[in-house]
Write a protein that holds these residues in place. Structure first.
Motif, PDB file in Angstrom:
ATOM      1  N   UNK A   1       0.694  -1.347   0.118  1.00 34.57           N
ATOM      2  CA  UNK A   1       0.265   0.193  -0.024  1.00 34.57           C
ATOM      3  C   UNK A   1       0.473   1.083   0.289  1.00 34.57           C
ATOM      4  N   UNK A   2       1.891   1.333  -0.059  1.00 33.72           N
ATOM      5  CA  UNK A   2       2.948   2.196  -0.115  1.00 33.72           C
ATOM      6  C   UNK A   2       3.290   2.426  -1.302  1.00 33.72           C
ATOM      7  N   UNK A   3       3.100   3.614  -2.449  1.00 30.60           N
ATOM      8  CA  UNK A   3       2.856   4.403  -3.109  1.00 30.60           C
ATOM      9  C   UNK A   3       4.389   5.033  -2.656  1.00 30.60           C
ATOM     10  N   UNK A   4       5.724   5.040  -3.977  1.00 32.02           N
ATOM     11  CA  UNK A   4       6.924   5.666  -4.431  1.00 32.02           C
ATOM     12  C   UNK A   4       6.227   6.407  -5.189  1.00 32.02           C
ATOM     13  N   UNK A   5       7.473   7.790  -4.302  1.00 29.12           N
ATOM     14  CA  UNK A   5       7.366   8.778  -5.298  1.00 29.12           C
ATOM     15  C   UNK A   5       8.758   9.078  -5.229  1.00 29.12           C
ATOM     16  N   UNK A   6       9.668   9.362  -6.041  1.00 26.95           N
ATOM     17  CA  UNK A   6      10.899   9.611  -6.439  1.00 26.95           C
ATOM     18  C   UNK A   6      11.242   9.945  -7.817  1.00 26.95           C
ATOM     19  N   UNK A   7      12.340  11.119  -8.521  1.00 31.12           N
ATOM     20  CA  UNK A   7      12.547  10.649  -9.670  1.00 31.12           C
ATOM     21  C   UNK A   7      13.433   9.652 -10.012  1.00 31.12           C
ATOM     22  N   UNK A   8      13.071  10.288 -11.934  1.00 31.57           N
ATOM     23  CA  UNK A   8      13.117   8.678 -12.202  1.00 31.57           C
ATOM     24  C   UNK A   8      12.975   7.560 -12.384  1.00 31.57           C
ATOM     25  N   UNK A   9      11.077   7.712 -11.426  1.00 33.82           N
ATOM     26  CA  UNK A   9      10.275   6.252 -11.538  1.00 33.82           C
ATOM     27  C   UNK A   9       9.269   7.176 -11.954  1.00 33.82           C
ATOM     28  N   UNK A  10       8.251   6.130 -12.359  1.00 28.85           N
ATOM     29  CA  UNK A  10       7.375   6.731 -13.052  1.00 28.85           C
ATOM     30  C   UNK A  10       6.134   5.182 -12.358  1.00 28.85           C
ATOM     31  N   UNK A  11       4.555   5.421 -11.330  1.00 33.36           N
ATOM     32  CA  UNK A  11       3.543   4.416 -11.841  1.00 33.36           C
ATOM     33  C   UNK A  11       3.006   4.604 -12.419  1.00 33.36           C
TER      34      UNK A  11
ATOM     35  N   UNK B   1       1.938  -0.067 -14.146  1.00 34.90           N
ATOM     36  CA  UNK B   1       3.252   0.181 -15.523  1.00 34.90           C
ATOM     37  C   UNK B   1       3.980   0.784 -13.979  1.00 34.90           C
ATOM     38  N   UNK B   2       5.012   0.206 -13.988  1.00 34.60           N
ATOM     39  CA  UNK B   2       6.014   0.584 -13.465  1.00 34.60           C
ATOM     40  C   UNK B   2       7.648   0.770 -14.728  1.00 34.60           C
ATOM     41  N   UNK B   3       7.959   2.012 -14.393  1.00 37.07           N
ATOM     42  CA  UNK B   3       8.889   2.615 -15.391  1.00 37.07           C
ATOM     43  C   UNK B   3      10.399   2.937 -14.246  1.00 37.07           C
ATOM     44  N   UNK B   4      11.078   2.494 -14.241  1.00 37.13           N
ATOM     45  CA  UNK B   4      12.288   3.596 -13.437  1.00 37.13           C
ATOM     46  C   UNK B   4      14.083   3.137 -14.894  1.00 37.13           C
ATOM     47  N   UNK B   5      13.981   4.245 -14.618  1.00 36.04           N
ATOM     48  CA  UNK B   5      15.515   4.850 -15.529  1.00 36.04           C
ATOM     49  C   UNK B   5      17.029   5.229 -15.012  1.00 36.04           C
ATOM     50  N   UNK B   6      17.937   4.988 -15.057  1.00 37.54           N
ATOM     51  CA  UNK B   6      19.660   5.401 -14.751  1.00 37.54           C
ATOM     52  C   UNK B   6      20.054   6.218 -15.096  1.00 37.54           C
ATOM     53  N   UNK B   7      20.721   6.607 -15.081  1.00 37.48           N
ATOM     54  CA  UNK B   7      21.552   7.270 -16.104  1.00 37.48           C
ATOM     55  C   UNK B   7      23.143   7.172 -16.298  1.00 37.48           C
ATOM     56  N   UNK B   8      23.335   7.098 -17.527  1.00 38.71           N
ATOM     57  CA  UNK B   8      25.140   6.713 -17.858  1.00 38.71           C
ATOM     58  C   UNK B   8      25.455   7.554 -19.112  1.00 38.71           C
ATOM     59  N   UNK B   9      27.047   7.069 -19.153  1.00 40.58           N
ATOM     60  CA  UNK B   9      27.345   7.970 -19.975  1.00 40.58           C
ATOM     61  C   UNK B   9      27.365   8.045 -21.495  1.00 40.58           C
ATOM     62  N   UNK B  10      26.137   6.884 -21.878  1.00 38.10           N
ATOM     63  CA  UNK B  10      26.235   7.088 -23.049  1.00 38.10           C
ATOM     64  C   UNK B  10      27.420   5.961 -23.650  1.00 38.10           C
ATOM     65  N   UNK B  11      26.574   4.836 -24.915  1.00 41.11           N
ATOM     66  CA  UNK B  11      28.010   4.620 -25.485  1.00 41.11           C
ATOM     67  C   UNK B  11      28.844   4.982 -26.518  1.00 41.11           C
ATOM     68  N   UNK B  12      28.852   5.879 -26.981  1.00 43.39           N
ATOM     69  CA  UNK B  12      29.296   6.545 -27.361  1.00 43.39           C
ATOM     70  C   UNK B  12      30.607   7.393 -26.883  1.00 43.39           C
ATOM     71  N   UNK B  13      30.449   7.765 -26.023  1.00 43.83           N
ATOM     72  CA  UNK B  13      30.881   7.894 -24.652  1.00 43.83           C
ATOM     73  C   UNK B  13      31.738   7.151 -24.088  1.00 43.83           C
TER      74      UNK B  13
END
Length: 416
Positions: A56-66, A111-123
């Protein structure tokens, strides 16, 4: 290409090929490892989020979408991908790796979307490429230098021994000097070279002794025969007997001349004429011409001379032989009322004479025992001796026949 340069080149090619292959493999392996690690982290975050929803807890944080999904047709499971998100701090688009997952919790579908930044494959590729390139360059250069100087040190005795072998002559009174090496193969090579040169020197000395003894032993009976024939010719004999004696004397003279020529060729082949000094070639040539002047006049040969002072560095006896053989050759093969031109200037000796074409191909003119079929009295060794003298003195000798003229050209090595 030297052995040292070839081994260094082969090492460089092998090193670069291996580094390119390992670099490409490293990129692929690291990409997979980083991707698997990010996927694991995103799966863990998504699992924790779904666990919180169950309680019953709804997480509210950056880079997370519920999102609560009402569409029952939305497929369940994991979806990974990359996306670009605008970064308001840096004011530029940043690359993110995301995970989308849909699960049914109770009577609802989330439907949950979580994201993580990275330097990018080119870099990522670029960073690894420069690091790997720097490492590869340092490894290759250090390997080349180590390989070059190590091989140079190892091969030093080999190169020194090679120079000694090139300078060695079986006619030299000194033995072949070889530098020792710690390499087994070089030790075996040194042993083989020493054994080979010692046997060659023994064979050379034996051959030289045999040649000199044979020439001496042949010359004595020839002299005796010549003397007996001379005495017989002074006795009262028939005309037929006189003819036989004349033929015999001619054969003995020819055999004696051939014996001396062969002995001279053997000495030239063995490079026994090592003594050299300054010679005024033009004066020697002029002296021989004056001595043979009556012989040219007897055949009414027109002798045209142009002699400039020319100084060379050679053996006096060999120069006398060379000039004598040349003049005897033109005297013999120039027809009566013919012309002989002798030109000596600008370090070039040219002698030409009119005469009939050769009875054999031009390229055989300096070969031993090659002679004109019309002149059976010739030994066929005169021009061969001239060639060997030129080779010994590093002179260029050429022959040409054009428009009824036989022309011999020698480019002399002159003293500055």
């Amino acid at each position: 290409m030297t052995l040292l340069h070839k081994t260094t080149r082969d090492y460089l090619i092998a090193s670069v090929s291996i580094l390119i292959f390992t670099g490409f493999t490293l990129f692929v392996i690291l990409q997979k490892a980083v991707s698997d690690e990010m996927n694991e982290q995103l799966e863990l975050q998504a699992d924790q989020i779904f666990e919180s929803i169950r309680f019953g807890n709804h997480v509210n944080a950056p880079l997370i979408k519920i999102d609560k999904v009402t569409d029952n047709n939305t497929s369940l499971g994991l979806v990974f991908g990359d996306s670009m998100v605008y970064d308001r701090v840096q004011k530029e688009m940043e690359e993110y790796h995301y995970l989308k997952e849909t699960q049914v919790i109770g009577d609802s579908r989330y439907h949950v979307t979580v994201m993580s930044s990275h330097i990018g494959w080119d870099n990522y590729y670029l960073t690894i490429f420069f690091i790997f390139l720097l490492t590869a360059i340092l490894l290759t250069l250090s390997g080349i230098l180590i390989n070059y100087f190590s091989n140079k040190k190892i091969l030093k005795p080999f190169f020194e021994n090679l120079k000694n072998v090139q300078a060695f002559s079986v006619s030299s009174p000194y033995t072949l000097q070889l530098h020792d090496s710690t390499i087994t193969e070089f030790k075996e090579l040194n042993f083989t070279l020493k054994d080979l040169t010692e046997r060659s020197k023994k064979e050379y000395l034996a051959l030289r002794e045999f040649t000199e003894n044979a020439s001496h032993e042949i010359q004595i009976p020839l002299s005796i025969i010549q003397s007996k024939l001379d005495r017989m010719s002074q006795l009262e004999i028939t005309e037929q007997m006189a003819g036989y004696i004349t033929q015999a004397k001619s054969g003995v003279n020819r055999l004696s001349k051939m014996n001396k020529s062969l002995l001279l060729l053997a000495k030239l082949d063995n490079q026994l004429f090592t003594e050299q000094h300054e010679i005024v070639f033009s004066d020697v040539l002029d002296s021989h011409l004056r001595n043979m002047e009556d012989l040219f006049l007897a055949k009414n040969i027109n002798l045209i001379e142009t002699l400039n002072k020319t100084i060379i560095y050679s053996h006096q006896y060999l120069i006398d032989i060379l000039i004598s053989n040349f003049l005897s050759n033109v005297l013999k093969y120039t027809s009566t009322n013919g012309t002989v031109k002798i030109n000596l200037k600008n370090n070039v000796f040219i002698i030409s004479n009119t005469g009939s074409p050769l009875g054999f191909p031009d390229e055989y003119i300096f070969d031993r025992f090659t002679k004109n079929p019309e002149n059976t009295s010739s030994t066929g060794l005169g021009l061969a001796i001239i060639k060997e003298i030129c080779v010994l003195n590093h002179w260029t000798l050429t022959y040409d026949f054009q428009n009824g003229w036989h022309t011999f050209i020698i480019v002399l090595k002159q003293i500055n």
